[in-house]
Write a protein that holds these residues in place. Structure first.
Motif, PDB file in Angstrom:
ATOM      1  N   PRO A 265      32.908  45.925  34.578  1.00 26.41           N
ATOM      2  CA  PRO A 265      33.115  45.220  35.848  1.00 26.41           C
ATOM      3  C   PRO A 265      33.818  43.877  35.632  1.00 26.41           C
ATOM      4  CG  PRO A 265      30.854  46.007  35.650  1.00 26.41           C
ATOM      5  CD  PRO A 265      31.487  46.161  34.302  1.00 26.41           C
ATOM      6  N   LEU A 266      34.686  43.513  36.581  1.00 27.40           N
ATOM      7  CA  LEU A 266      35.361  42.222  36.564  1.00 27.40           C
ATOM      8  C   LEU A 266      34.662  41.253  37.518  1.00 27.40           C
ATOM      9  CD1 LEU A 266      39.079  43.422  36.638  1.00 27.40           C
ATOM     10  CD2 LEU A 266      37.832  42.492  34.680  1.00 27.40           C
ATOM     11  N   PRO A 267      34.692  39.957  37.213  1.00 29.44           N
ATOM     12  CA  PRO A 267      33.996  38.983  38.065  1.00 29.44           C
ATOM     13  C   PRO A 267      34.420  39.033  39.525  1.00 29.44           C
ATOM     14  CG  PRO A 267      34.690  37.967  36.007  1.00 29.44           C
ATOM     15  CD  PRO A 267      35.318  39.321  36.045  1.00 29.44           C
ATOM     16  N   GLY A 268      35.686  39.256  39.788  1.00 27.99           N
ATOM     17  CA  GLY A 268      36.169  39.261  41.157  1.00 27.99           C
ATOM     18  C   GLY A 268      36.096  40.603  41.844  1.00 27.99           C
ATOM     19  N   GLY A 269      35.472  41.575  41.198  1.00 32.69           N
ATOM     20  CA  GLY A 269      35.419  42.928  41.742  1.00 32.69           C
ATOM     21  C   GLY A 269      36.332  43.855  40.973  1.00 32.69           C
ATOM     22  N   GLY A 270      36.071  45.145  41.086  1.00 28.66           N
ATOM     23  CA  GLY A 270      36.851  46.119  40.357  1.00 28.66           C
ATOM     24  C   GLY A 270      36.385  46.231  38.908  1.00 28.66           C
ATOM     25  N   THR A 271      37.082  47.040  38.125  1.00 32.24           N
ATOM     26  CA  THR A 271      36.731  47.240  36.722  1.00 32.24           C
ATOM     27  C   THR A 271      37.989  47.290  35.873  1.00 32.24           C
ATOM     28  OG1 THR A 271      36.773  49.671  36.928  1.00 32.24           O
ATOM     29  CG2 THR A 271      34.662  48.567  37.326  1.00 32.24           C
ATOM     30  N   ILE A 272      37.775  47.146  34.573  1.00 33.65           N
ATOM     31  CA  ILE A 272      38.854  47.333  33.609  1.00 33.65           C
ATOM     32  C   ILE A 272      38.331  48.234  32.509  1.00 33.65           C
ATOM     33  CG2 ILE A 272      38.216  45.265  32.295  1.00 33.65           C
ATOM     34  CD1 ILE A 272      41.214  44.901  31.687  1.00 33.65           C
ATOM     35  N   THR A 273      39.151  49.158  32.073  1.00 33.70           N
ATOM     36  CA  THR A 273      38.734  50.111  31.046  1.00 33.70           C
ATOM     37  C   THR A 273      38.896  49.486  29.661  1.00 33.70           C
ATOM     38  OG1 THR A 273      39.355  51.999  32.410  1.00 33.70           O
ATOM     39  CG2 THR A 273      39.105  52.386  30.039  1.00 33.70           C
ATOM     40  N   THR A 274      37.815  49.501  28.896  1.00 31.76           N
ATOM     41  CA  THR A 274      37.813  48.972  27.540  1.00 31.76           C
ATOM     42  C   THR A 274      37.643  50.131  26.565  1.00 31.76           C
ATOM     43  OG1 THR A 274      36.794  46.915  28.301  1.00 31.76           O
ATOM     44  CG2 THR A 274      36.676  47.391  25.940  1.00 31.76           C
ATOM     45  N   HIS A 275      38.489  50.165  25.549  1.00 31.41           N
ATOM     46  CA  HIS A 275      38.456  51.265  24.577  1.00 31.41           C
ATOM     47  C   HIS A 275      37.837  50.801  23.267  1.00 31.41           C
ATOM     48  CE1 HIS A 275      39.596  54.841  22.349  1.00 31.41           C
ATOM     49  NE2 HIS A 275      40.119  54.055  21.420  1.00 31.41           N
ATOM     50  N   TYR A 276      36.952  51.623  22.716  1.00 29.16           N
ATOM     51  CA  TYR A 276      36.334  51.365  21.421  1.00 29.16           C
ATOM     52  C   TYR A 276      36.677  52.511  20.473  1.00 29.16           C
ATOM     53  CZ  TYR A 276      33.380  47.879  23.774  1.00 29.16           C
ATOM     54  OH  TYR A 276      32.929  46.801  24.484  1.00 29.16           O
TER      55      TYR A 276
END
Length: 417
Positions: A265-276
């Motif tokens: 989740p992003l602070p302002g709303g929405g999400t970002i995909t993180t790859h491991y």
């Protein structure tokens, strides 16, 4: 808030093996407690449909090694008062107690069995090679004891393997309580239709461990997806073993991480995909990053909490601090860093949003790694927990209930005489 943890209250509890929870109070103190329980249930009880009220709470249990015995005393008092524990969060020794509490609740067994299980724990079995841990404790910095321990640590990642935890806890969970994986501790909307927790956090238990490879806190089972694993399939014992891996004292846990893509989740709303990418990580004691998870179950939908989270801390409520001396040598810096990392868990400061909903238990002057406790010391820790929780129940009844949010806790303290 009154802090009674530094001295034994009048009418303090005594050990009574024949009593339901293993202790007894003086007659006047018991009468005072019983009146408080009735008052607290009427003022602070919860009912989902307007029926009879019951006392419900989430628990947050602090780490503290052997001092975790005090948690058993405090939880026993809350259970005696009639509390049902919906969810439990814990770190290190708190994770051990939290796991048993969650599993006992799930199995439908009386909470009085908690002390019985912990009575079967032999602390000395955590130290199969004797008292080489002096390097880690009171004698930290004494050159004579440090040399032999330094030799051990040069070819091992911890003084002790920590295998005894799984040997003791595994059969209790699997054979007695029917808990092997986190799937056995799930909570569904049918179980609790009013909860606001997202699906990834719908478990009776969460334990904290420190991922020193990625440099971040891991909340298990919530965060297993960051390692490419199914939360439900992971064994509970493995998470607890990771949480109690006191750095240098116990060998850490190496965990295989699979490739993972996580929507963050992003602070302002929405999400970002993180790859491991796949690999391995090292888990050590969760107390490095989150020793007291008081806000683990805070609602995220803006609705008022249905019941409080009650914290149990293995230290007095410290209100003054003595003079200090800055580190003078590199060795002193290293020693102090190690002590800070292990947290010593005694002078952990809390703010006003936490103190009013926390039971502070006198640790009897013991440190986290005093695994050679005498029976008398174990009994004292247990009774300290009993006395502190008894005082807490009586005080909360007099004040109309336990604060259910950080704001209520601040307002509570502002009214403290």
């Amino acid at each position: 808030m009154t802090d009674t943890s530094g001295s034994a209250p009048v009418g303090g509890a005594t050990i009574d093996p024949g009593a339901t929870y293993g202790y007894a109070r003086s007659a006047p103190r018991q009468e005072e407690f019983d009146r408080a329980v009735v008052q607290l249930r009427n003022s602070d009880g919860w009912s989902p449909s307007g029926g009879p009220k019951e006392l419900v709470a989430d628990l947050a249990l602090e780490g503290g090694g052997v001092k975790g015995i005090a948690i058993v005393g405090a939880v026993s008092v809350l259970a005696e008062a009639g509390y049902r524990f919906a969810r439990v969060a814990g770190t290190s020794a708190g994770a051990i107690a939290a796991t048993l509490i969650a599993a006992i609740t799930k199995a439908g067994k009386p909470m009085s069995s908690l002390k019985g299980y912990l009575d079967g724990l032999s602390f000395k079995n955590f130290m199969p090679e004797g008292k080489i841990h002096l390097f880690m404790d009171h004698h930290l910095g004494k050159a004579g004891g440090a040399l032999s321990d330094a030799g051990i640590l040069s070819h091992r990642m911890g003084l002790y393997p920590g295998d005894y935890l799984a040997e003791w806890l595994g059969p209790i969970l699997a054979d007695d309580l029917g808990v092997r994986t986190f799937a056995d501790l799930k909570i569904t909307l049918e179980d609790d239709p009013g909860m606001s927790l997202p699906e990834s956090r719908r478990y009776r238990l969460v334990v904290h461990t420190s991922d020193i490879t990625r440099g971040e806190l891991a909340r298990l089972p919530w965060d297993y997806n960051y390692y490419g694993h199914d939360r439900d399939a992971q064994e509970v014992v493995g998470a607890v073993r990771a949480s109690m891996s006191i750095p240098f004292f116990f060998e850490p846990v190496t965990f295989e991480a699979l490739a993972a893509d996580v929507d963050v989740p992003l602070p302002g709303g929405g999400t970002i995909t993180t790859h491991y990418e796949p690999g391995t990580v090292t888990f050590v004691d969760g107390g490095m990053l989150r020793n007291f998870p008081i806000d683990a179950f805070a609602r995220d939908d803006g609705a008022p909490p249905r019941w409080p989270t009650i914290g149990i801390k293995l230290s007095s409520l410290q209100t003054s601090f003595g003079a200090t001396t800055a580190a003078a040598t590199a060795f002193h810096v290293a020693r102090s860093c190690l002590s800070t990392m292990m947290n010593e868990w005694d002078a952990y400061n809390v703010d006003e949003s936490t103190a009013a909903r926390t039971i502070f238990v006198d640790n009897a002057g013991l440190t986290a790694t005093d695994f050679d406790l005498t029976t008398a010391q174990q009994n004292q820790l247990f009774l300290n927990g009993v006395d502190a929780a008894t005082a807490f129940v009586i005080e909360m009844a007099g004040r109309g209930g336990v604060p259910r949010s950080a704001q209520q806790a601040r307002e509570f303290l502002s009214r403290t005489p």
